[in-house]
Design an enzyme around this catalytic site. Structure first.
Site, PDB file in Angstrom:
ATOM      1  N   PRO A  61      28.846  38.609  30.729  1.00 46.15           N
ATOM      2  CA  PRO A  61      30.069  37.848  30.452  1.00 46.15           C
ATOM      3  C   PRO A  61      29.800  36.350  30.365  1.00 46.15           C
ATOM      4  CG  PRO A  61      30.185  38.969  32.597  1.00 46.15           C
ATOM      5  CD  PRO A  61      28.880  39.310  32.003  1.00 46.15           C
ATOM      6  N   PRO A  62      30.732  35.595  29.796  1.00 43.57           N
ATOM      7  CA  PRO A  62      30.545  34.152  29.648  1.00 43.57           C
ATOM      8  C   PRO A  62      30.383  33.469  31.002  1.00 43.57           C
ATOM      9  CG  PRO A  62      32.632  34.866  28.646  1.00 43.57           C
ATOM     10  CD  PRO A  62      32.020  36.052  29.261  1.00 43.57           C
ATOM     11  N   GLY A  63      29.601  32.413  31.017  1.00 45.14           N
ATOM     12  CA  GLY A  63      29.491  31.604  32.226  1.00 45.14           C
ATOM     13  C   GLY A  63      28.583  32.152  33.299  1.00 45.14           C
ATOM     14  N   THR A  64      27.812  33.201  32.995  1.00 47.67           N
ATOM     15  CA  THR A  64      26.970  33.776  34.039  1.00 47.67           C
ATOM     16  C   THR A  64      25.583  33.151  34.060  1.00 47.67           C
ATOM     17  OG1 THR A  64      26.647  35.574  32.487  1.00 47.67           O
ATOM     18  CG2 THR A  64      28.076  36.004  34.356  1.00 47.67           C
ATOM     19  N   GLY A  65      25.343  32.211  33.161  1.00 45.82           N
ATOM     20  CA  GLY A  65      24.072  31.491  33.227  1.00 45.82           C
ATOM     21  C   GLY A  65      23.043  31.921  32.200  1.00 45.82           C
ATOM     22  N   HIS A 115      61.477  37.779  45.620  1.00 45.58           N
ATOM     23  CA  HIS A 115      60.469  38.471  44.823  1.00 45.58           C
ATOM     24  C   HIS A 115      59.090  38.369  45.488  1.00 45.58           C
ATOM     25  CE1 HIS A 115      58.783  39.678  40.778  1.00 45.58           C
ATOM     26  NE2 HIS A 115      57.714  39.130  41.328  1.00 45.58           N
ATOM     27  N   GLU A 116      58.702  37.155  45.858  1.00 41.50           N
ATOM     28  CA  GLU A 116      57.369  36.969  46.450  1.00 41.50           C
ATOM     29  C   GLU A 116      57.266  37.636  47.820  1.00 41.50           C
ATOM     30  OE1 GLU A 116      54.926  36.065  44.732  1.00 41.50           O
ATOM     31  OE2 GLU A 116      56.166  35.442  43.041  1.00 41.50           O
ATOM     32  N   HIS A 128      56.503  41.236  47.369  1.00 40.35           N
ATOM     33  CA  HIS A 128      55.074  41.542  47.184  1.00 40.35           C
ATOM     34  C   HIS A 128      54.352  41.491  48.528  1.00 40.35           C
ATOM     35  CE1 HIS A 128      54.926  41.506  42.852  1.00 40.35           C
ATOM     36  NE2 HIS A 128      55.300  40.247  42.730  1.00 40.35           N
TER      37      HIS A 128
END
Ligand code: ADP
Ligand code: ZN
Length: 622
Positions: A214-218, A434-435, A438
């Site tokens: 994936p992107p950004g993994t080096g 709502h929160e 959760h």
């Protein structure tokens, strides 16, 4: 030939002329044939029908294939004189004709005589025009891509083809958390430094290495580190830069790139986003893409053309190896594949250590706590996190990064920028309920992750947020854990429903519901956790816009599809009922929590649990 506004003006002249004709074509017939006091007054179609009913319409003339009518009518609104009125008719009004007949109204249809001539003219002009416009667009694109006027015809031979770094300055110690990939590369470095070791025994070093992740993994970082360690130049280009030009430019760029690289061997060529060029040939929506295929073929030819050990190593990166053309993966091309994944806890800690080196961090901040709080973060996210924290520290005129800045930075990276809280209002109360919904489900269910905090301070798109402490091991999740998550996600809407009533529920739950559906669907189609049984019916993602995905969108019959929907419904329904029950049973605590939340705007997880514990036992087996 150059692209300029003057040219645009020149080309747009014919367009203006044509549009004038077009306009004339539409209106001329009416004006010509009814030049006595026509078309100044208009009437809606509905009013026209009423006029017919009242018997006020005397005559109807249809124009433009029945799109417009000029009627002669008399009525009180018209000063009781016969007047000509224009009516726009709906596209399909078949009942109109019979109505007119029934009322014995004089009807006449007029063919659009002049129109055909005009349309012929337009037809003749259309293709030349299209050509001119597309040429204009092409020149503009090529100019902006090759970096200046006057170069449109020089194709790929102009500047900025690829980046060259003589010395990257990156070493393996700068890359952390991806040890296996690093080991693989240490060998490559030895080859670049001491090729004779390998050639002496007749060994061939791979020409191409594919980094998948994936992107950004080096991946870029790793490729640079090879160049840095071996002290060789680093050539880089992105696959997407190959393909946005004229046919032939991509291929010529590949040629140029390899030519330059050969002059500078030994060296590393890095191709980012190789999937942009290397996708399966002849697939994808809309059929093949000549330009891409030519570029890919050129790349293959170049890679085949290295004789023996030239000292050029091509490193390519992608996050979708499955859509690559198999020709790319054949021996002698990218035959080595190295996975670079999102780091685990230890990986994250190592990466944080690398990036903490040049920052002033309060000794009380434990990097391992940060690592624990950030599952799913890529190396780039972690680097970004420490940088954000440093920026916040500087902004606060502090001289060391403390836990406070780190926390803020994590929240910002996960959920976006912080907004300001609402003033006390009905919608603030609704969001609070709502929160809390959760959070209370998350707290009461044993299999749910712990609540880390609940807040009414908006962030990104969210108007309130409940944070959970992620458990480290996200790789094996049990059925009851998924169900607990589904119930937690349903908790917000369920509370709105019970407290405010069915008619007051809001759109605020849409994201929750999306997650609920997706989790339930995966239980059925991927994890074999429903009555259908242990079958894998869908892949992780089937994307019709990418190469191979096309064929296997529907791996099951319609009959199974119906069963899947039924099972999803059963799971969600069961979870919803249970959630409603928990909310109803804990209404008193919820009211109390909402009062506290409205007053304080943020409650942290421990405090939240303490309040609940005054009323009931935590967690409960449900
Ligand atoms: P990719 O090429 O996989 O998209 P990059 O190599 O461009 O990712 O990573 C971007 C930045 O993130 C790097 O410059 C580095 O600062 C940081 N980074 C990413 N992965 C790592 C890692 N494994 N170790 C150290 N830093 C990393
Ligand atoms: Zn919600």
């Amino acid at each position: 030939m150059k692209f300029s506004w003057r040219n645009i003006l020149l080309w747009s002249l014919p367009i203006l002329v044509v549009s004038f004709f077009l306009w004339q074509g539409l209106f001329a017939p009416i004006a010509n044939e009814n030049n006595t006091n026509v078309a100044n007054s208009r009437m809606t179609y509905g009013r026209f029908l009423e006029y017919i009913e009242m018997g006020w319409v005397k005559k109807v003339d249809l124009y433009e294939n029945g799109h417009t009518a000029i009627i002669e009518a008399i009525g009180p609104e018209l000063g009781n004189r016969i007047q000509k009125i224009r009516v726009e008719l709906p596209v399909s009004a078949p009942e109109l004709i019979s109505k007119l007949k029934k009322n014995q109204i004089d009807l006449d249809a007029h063919p659009a005589k002049n129109n055909t001539a005009i349309w012929n003219l337009i037809g003749n002009l259309f293709f030349p025009l299209l050509l001119i416009i597309s040429l204009a667009l092409l020149f503009r694109r090529s100019n902006s891509a090759t970096g200046g006027p006057g170069q449109a015809m020089s194709f790929g031979k102009s500047k900025a083809l690829f980046q060259i770094e003589a010395k990257t300055g990156i070493v393996f110690d700068d890359v952390a958390g991806i040890d296996e990939a690093k080991e693989e590369f240490e060998e490559i470095v030895t080859f670049l430094k001491k090729p004779e070791y390998f050639t002496a025994v007749g060994a061939k070093i791979p020409r191409g290495i594919l980094l998948i992740g994936p992107p950004g993994t080096g991946k870029t970082l790793l490729a640079k580190a090879i160049a840095g360690e071996a002290n060789v130049p680093f050539f880089s280009i992105s696959g997407s830069e190959f393909v946005e030009m004229f046919v032939g430019v991509g291929a010529s760029r590949v040629r140029d790139l390899f030519k330059k690289a050969k002059e500078n061997a030994p060296c590393i060529i890095f191709i980012d986003e190789i999937d942009a060029v290397g996708r399966q040939r002849g697939t994808g929506v809309g059929g093949g893409n000549d330009e891409r295929e030519q570029t890919l073929n050129q790349l293959l030819t170049e890679m085949d053309g290295f004789e023996g050990n030239t000292g050029i190593i091509v490193v390519a990166a992608t996050n979708r190896a499955d859509i690559l053309d198999s020709a790319l993966l054949r021996p002698g091309r990218f035959d080595r594949q190295v996975n670079v994944d999102i780091p685990d806890f230890k990986g994250r800690l190592d990466i944080l250590n690398v990036h903490a080196k040049n920052k002033k961090i309060d000794p009380n901040v434990s990097l391992s706590i940060i690592a624990r709080r950030t599952p799913g973060f890529s190396g780039a996210d972690l680097a970004n996190l420490l940088n954000e924290a440093a920026i916040l520290t500087a902004r606060g005129r502090k001289n060391q990064i403390t836990l406070q800045e780190v926390d803020k930075a994590i929240d910002r990276i996960i959920a976006g920028m912080e907004g300001t809280a609402l003033i006390d209002s009905k919608s603030k109360r609704l969001i609070a309920y709502h929160e809390v919904g959760h959070a209370i489900i998350g707290t009461l269910l044993e299999d749910h992750e712990n609540v880390q905090k609940v807040t009414l301070i908006p962030r990104g798109q969210a108007r309130g947020l409940t944070w959970f402490t992620p458990s480290e091991d996200q790789s094996l999740i049990s059925r009851s854990q998924i169900k607990a998550r589904i119930m937690g996600a349903l908790g917000g809407r369920a509370t709105e429903q019970i407290v405010f009533g069915d008619s007051e529920i809001t759109t605020g739950a849409s994201n929750d519901l999306q997650q609920v559906t997706s989790m339930a669907r995966q239980m059925v189609t991927r994890f074999g956790m429903s009555d259908i049984g242990p079958f894998s019916l869908e892949n992780e993602d089937t994307n019709p816009f990418l190469g191979r995905g096309m064929g296997n969108l529907n791996e099951y019959s319609d009959e199974i599809a119906v069963k899947i929907d039924t099972q999803i419904k059963i799971i969600v329904e069961e979870c919803h009922q249970k959630t409603l029950k928990i909310i109803k049973n804990n209404r008193v605590i919820i009211d109390k929590l909402v009062d506290v939340l409205i007053e304080k705007e943020t409650i942290d997880g421990q405090e939240f649990r303490n309040i609940i514990k005054q009323y009931t036992e935590v967690p409960q087996k449900i």
